[in-house]
Write a protein that holds these residues in place. Structure first.
Motif, PDB file in Angstrom:
ATOM      1  N   MET A   1       0.847  -1.199   0.000  1.00  6.01           N
ATOM      2  CA  MET A   1       0.000   0.000   0.000  1.00  6.01           C
ATOM      3  C   MET A   1       0.881   1.246   0.000  1.00  6.01           C
ATOM      4  O   MET A   1       1.826   1.350   0.780  1.00  6.01           O
ATOM      5  CB  MET A   1      -0.896   0.015   1.231  1.00  6.01           C
ATOM      6  N   ASN A   2       0.572   2.202  -0.882  1.00  5.67           N
ATOM      7  CA  ASN A   2       1.314   3.452  -0.942  1.00  5.67           C
ATOM      8  C   ASN A   2       0.719   4.424   0.075  1.00  5.67           C
ATOM      9  O   ASN A   2      -0.210   5.174  -0.216  1.00  5.67           O
ATOM     10  CB  ASN A   2       1.236   4.037  -2.358  1.00  5.67           C
ATOM     11  N   GLU A   3       1.257   4.399   1.299  1.00  4.96           N
ATOM     12  CA  GLU A   3       0.695   5.224   2.374  1.00  4.96           C
ATOM     13  C   GLU A   3       0.891   6.708   2.096  1.00  4.96           C
ATOM     14  O   GLU A   3       0.072   7.542   2.487  1.00  4.96           O
ATOM     15  CB  GLU A   3       1.330   4.840   3.706  1.00  4.96           C
ATOM     16  N   SER A   4       1.991   7.072   1.421  1.00  2.00           N
ATOM     17  CA  SER A   4       2.221   8.480   1.089  1.00  2.00           C
ATOM     18  C   SER A   4       1.130   9.001   0.158  1.00  2.00           C
ATOM     19  O   SER A   4       0.600  10.103   0.349  1.00  2.00           O
ATOM     20  CB  SER A   4       3.598   8.652   0.444  1.00  2.00           C
ATOM     21  N   LEU A   5       0.769   8.205  -0.859  1.00  2.00           N
ATOM     22  CA  LEU A   5      -0.314   8.603  -1.770  1.00  2.00           C
ATOM     23  C   LEU A   5      -1.623   8.740  -1.006  1.00  2.00           C
ATOM     24  O   LEU A   5      -2.388   9.690  -1.221  1.00  2.00           O
ATOM     25  CB  LEU A   5      -0.471   7.567  -2.882  1.00  2.00           C
ATOM     26  N   LEU A   6      -1.878   7.809  -0.111  1.00  3.22           N
ATOM     27  CA  LEU A   6      -3.104   7.833   0.672  1.00  3.22           C
ATOM     28  C   LEU A   6      -3.218   9.140   1.445  1.00  3.22           C
ATOM     29  O   LEU A   6      -4.264   9.799   1.446  1.00  3.22           O
ATOM     30  CB  LEU A   6      -3.113   6.639   1.623  1.00  3.22           C
ATOM     31  N   ARG A   7      -2.141   9.558   2.090  1.00  2.00           N
ATOM     32  CA  ARG A   7      -2.157  10.787   2.876  1.00  2.00           C
ATOM     33  C   ARG A   7      -2.314  12.013   1.992  1.00  2.00           C
ATOM     34  O   ARG A   7      -2.968  12.988   2.368  1.00  2.00           O
ATOM     35  CB  ARG A   7      -0.889  10.877   3.709  1.00  2.00           C
ATOM     36  N   GLU A   8      -1.734  11.965   0.804  1.00  3.69           N
ATOM     37  CA  GLU A   8      -1.855  13.107  -0.101  1.00  3.69           C
ATOM     38  C   GLU A   8      -3.276  13.280  -0.617  1.00  3.69           C
ATOM     39  O   GLU A   8      -3.684  14.385  -0.988  1.00  3.69           O
ATOM     40  CB  GLU A   8      -0.886  12.935  -1.280  1.00  3.69           C
ATOM     41  N   LEU A   9      -4.047  12.189  -0.637  1.00  2.89           N
ATOM     42  CA  LEU A   9      -5.415  12.261  -1.146  1.00  2.89           C
ATOM     43  C   LEU A   9      -6.405  12.833  -0.128  1.00  2.89           C
ATOM     44  O   LEU A   9      -7.492  13.273  -0.498  1.00  2.89           O
ATOM     45  CB  LEU A   9      -5.891  10.870  -1.568  1.00  2.89           C
ATOM     46  N   VAL A  10      -6.047  12.827   1.150  1.00  6.20           N
ATOM     47  CA  VAL A  10      -6.988  13.263   2.183  1.00  6.20           C
ATOM     48  C   VAL A  10      -7.469  14.700   1.973  1.00  6.20           C
ATOM     49  O   VAL A  10      -8.680  14.963   2.051  1.00  6.20           O
ATOM     50  CB  VAL A  10      -6.375  13.076   3.586  1.00  6.20           C
ATOM     51  N   PRO A  11      -6.589  15.694   1.707  1.00  2.00           N
ATOM     52  CA  PRO A  11      -7.098  17.052   1.471  1.00  2.00           C
ATOM     53  C   PRO A  11      -8.080  17.118   0.300  1.00  2.00           C
ATOM     54  O   PRO A  11      -9.049  17.893   0.332  1.00  2.00           O
ATOM     55  CB  PRO A  11      -5.834  17.868   1.186  1.00  2.00           C
ATOM     56  N   GLU A  12      -7.830  16.318  -0.743  1.00  2.74           N
ATOM     57  CA  GLU A  12      -8.738  16.327  -1.894  1.00  2.74           C
ATOM     58  C   GLU A  12     -10.104  15.772  -1.514  1.00  2.74           C
ATOM     59  O   GLU A  12     -11.141  16.277  -1.966  1.00  2.74           O
ATOM     60  CB  GLU A  12      -8.128  15.514  -3.038  1.00  2.74           C
ATOM     61  N   VAL A  13     -10.120  14.730  -0.687  1.00  5.29           N
ATOM     62  CA  VAL A  13     -11.384  14.147  -0.248  1.00  5.29           C
ATOM     63  C   VAL A  13     -12.168  15.166   0.579  1.00  5.29           C
ATOM     64  O   VAL A  13     -13.379  15.340   0.395  1.00  5.29           O
ATOM     65  CB  VAL A  13     -11.136  12.864   0.568  1.00  5.29           C
ATOM     66  N   ILE A  14     -11.488  15.854   1.488  1.00  3.37           N
ATOM     67  CA  ILE A  14     -12.152  16.888   2.290  1.00  3.37           C
ATOM     68  C   ILE A  14     -12.728  17.967   1.386  1.00  3.37           C
ATOM     69  O   ILE A  14     -13.863  18.424   1.578  1.00  3.37           O
ATOM     70  CB  ILE A  14     -11.174  17.498   3.311  1.00  3.37           C
ATOM     71  N   GLY A  15     -11.977  18.363   0.364  1.00  6.05           N
ATOM     72  CA  GLY A  15     -12.457  19.382  -0.567  1.00  6.05           C
ATOM     73  C   GLY A  15     -13.702  18.946  -1.317  1.00  6.05           C
ATOM     74  O   GLY A  15     -14.638  19.738  -1.516  1.00  6.05           O
ATOM     75  N   VAL A  16     -13.733  17.683  -1.742  1.00  4.36           N
ATOM     76  CA  VAL A  16     -14.912  17.168  -2.445  1.00  4.36           C
ATOM     77  C   VAL A  16     -16.138  17.227  -1.539  1.00  4.36           C
ATOM     78  O   VAL A  16     -17.222  17.681  -1.934  1.00  4.36           O
ATOM     79  CB  VAL A  16     -14.662  15.722  -2.931  1.00  4.36           C
ATOM     80  N   LEU A  17     -15.996  16.765  -0.310  1.00  6.10           N
ATOM     81  CA  LEU A  17     -17.133  16.775   0.615  1.00  6.10           C
ATOM     82  C   LEU A  17     -17.585  18.193   0.921  1.00  6.10           C
ATOM     83  O   LEU A  17     -18.791  18.451   1.055  1.00  6.10           O
ATOM     84  CB  LEU A  17     -16.765  16.035   1.906  1.00  6.10           C
ATOM     85  N   ARG A  18     -16.642  19.112   1.028  1.00  2.38           N
ATOM     86  CA  ARG A  18     -17.012  20.512   1.275  1.00  2.38           C
ATOM     87  C   ARG A  18     -17.859  21.052   0.123  1.00  2.38           C
ATOM     88  O   ARG A  18     -18.870  21.725   0.343  1.00  2.38           O
ATOM     89  CB  ARG A  18     -15.750  21.369   1.428  1.00  2.38           C
ATOM     90  N   ARG A  19     -17.451  20.739  -1.110  1.00  3.19           N
ATOM     91  CA  ARG A  19     -18.200  21.257  -2.264  1.00  3.19           C
ATOM     92  C   ARG A  19     -19.573  20.602  -2.380  1.00  3.19           C
ATOM     93  O   ARG A  19     -20.474  21.148  -3.003  1.00  3.19           O
ATOM     94  CB  ARG A  19     -17.393  21.057  -3.544  1.00  3.19           C
ATOM     95  N   ARG A  20     -19.734  19.442  -1.774  1.00  3.62           N
ATOM     96  CA  ARG A  20     -21.037  18.773  -1.796  1.00  3.62           C
ATOM     97  C   ARG A  20     -21.944  19.217  -0.644  1.00  3.62           C
ATOM     98  O   ARG A  20     -23.052  18.725  -0.506  1.00  3.62           O
ATOM     99  CB  ARG A  20     -20.842  17.259  -1.749  1.00  3.62           C
ATOM    100  N   GLY A  21     -21.452  20.112   0.199  1.00  3.74           N
ATOM    101  CA  GLY A  21     -22.307  20.678   1.219  1.00  3.74           C
ATOM    102  C   GLY A  21     -21.915  20.385   2.644  1.00  3.74           C
ATOM    103  O   GLY A  21     -22.553  20.878   3.574  1.00  3.74           O
TER     104      GLY A  21
END
Length: 379
Positions: A1-21
């Motif tokens: 598992m690429n843990e570094s990639l996983l951590r880098e994706l977290v801000p993007e996930v938060i951003g998606v949820l923010r834009r969805r309300g």
């Protein structure tokens, strides 16, 4: 598992949820739940679309939480009106999260912890281990920070200076547990440097790299502190030094000097010296003069007194020290060093012992105690 990639994706996930309300605290909680699920399941069953998987799991977590709230109807309207979970556009929300997590209303320790969680993608357990505190204590610190940010308007740009101070705080916390905070701070600062064209961001990255380059030489067996002048320079990381100097030179060429660029310039002069005796102390004093002009910090003035003592003699250094408050951290240790340089070994030994009694860490106390013993043997 690429843990570094996983951590880098977290801000993007938060951003998606923010834009969805989703509000920030709920989005961050949901992203953390998804992160923990990923750490548990990905080693055995990695997804083809990591970001889409995280978004889907986090969105479901948010929906479940929204339905449980007392304001269920209003929030379910947001849920129903939002697009279904799944692959999201590649929008970079990292810079926005930096400014939110380093909001001026937050205490710096709380801002640092929140930055590591929301931007760095670390779990609460990892952050607690790095700061050497119980997980429950860190969870409370992060929860309080998120509650304080609830309802904060995001209609104005954040304060870059606050963001940089938080990142520098993370770097200076050092390392412990399973997470190396110095390396994590460098990783986050690289992200920020890629998102903004401010020379002070580059200056901070250069400063971190130059300090990190000396890491292997700073301690000996048993964690014994080794002063800069006694460090084995063959252990210094020449690649990090070269990168730091290159980044610094590009930043200085912009002619918009800031405190991190000036600090990095001092670190670069130390890194450039083949030995302690060949250090360009005159130029270092000049950079400290710039730092005093920029910050007027008592700590900077204290460090400048040491440099003046090296460049112009211990008596001149002590004269510079005399203008400062003796209650400053390290004041007594600096005074001891300068008195030793002046040849006043009795006064130096007494001051080293006094500084050891006031030390705030075991390695520092042991180092100063050894210095006192060494100077006493010179009588």
């Amino acid at each position: 598992m690429n843990e570094s990639l996983l951590r880098e994706l977290v801000p993007e996930v938060i951003g998606v949820l923010r834009r969805r309300g989703a509000d920030f605290p709920s989005a961050e909680d949901a992203a953390q739940e998804a992160l923990i699920r990923a750490l548990e399941t990905w080693p055995d069953d990695p997804p083809r679309d990591p970001k889409g998987w995280l978004v889907t799991v986090a969105w479901r977590r948010f929906v479940d939480g929204a339905r449980a709230e007392t304001s269920r109807r209003r929030r379910e309207h947001v849920v129903e009106a939002s697009p279904p979970a799944g692959p999201a556009p590649a929008t970079d929300d990292t810079l926005w999260l930096y400014f939110l997590c380093a909001h001026p209303s937050l205490p710096r320790n709380a801002a640092a912890a929140l930055t590591l969680r929301a931007v760095g993608g670390l779990t609460t357990r990892q952050i607690a281990a790095a700061y050497l505190v119980p997980e429950a204590t860190m969870a409370q610190r992060i929860s309080r920070a998120k509650r304080r940010l609830t309802g904060v308007p995001l209609d104005r740009p954040g304060d870059l200076g606050t963001v940089l101070r938080v990142l520098y705080l993370v770097f200076n916390e050092g390392y412990g547990g399973n997470v190396d905070l110095t390396a994590e701070a460098i990783r986050l600062t690289r992200q920020l440097a890629a998102s903004t064209d401010e020379p002070e961001v580059a200056g901070l990255l250069a400063l971190m790299l130059l300090h990190q380059a000396r890491r292997a030489s700073r301690t000996g067996p048993g964690g014994r502190l080794i002063p800069l002048g006694e460090q084995d320079r063959s252990l210094w990381d020449s690649g990090s030094i070269a990168e730091g100097v290159t980044i610094l030179q590009a930043a200085l060429a912009r002619d918009r000097l800031g405190e991190y660029q000036a600090q990095a310039a001092i670190a670069a002069l130390h890194a450039d010296a083949p030995s302690a005796d060949e250090t360009d102390w005159v130029q270092i004093v000049e950079w400290y003069d710039e730092l005093v002009r920029l910050t007027d910090s008592p700590v900077v003035r204290l460090n400048r007194a040491v440099a003046v003592g090296e460049a112009d003699g211990a008596r001149t250094g002590l004269a510079a020290l005399a203008d400062l408050d003796p209650a400053l951290p390290r004041y007594t240790a600096v005074s001891a060093y300068l008195h030793e340089r002046l040849g006043d070994v009795d006064r130096a030994a007494a001051l080293y012992a006094e500084a050891a009694r006031a030390a705030t860490s075991v390695p520092e106390r042991d180092h100063l105690t050894r210095e006192a013993a060494r100077v006493r043997s010179m009588r």
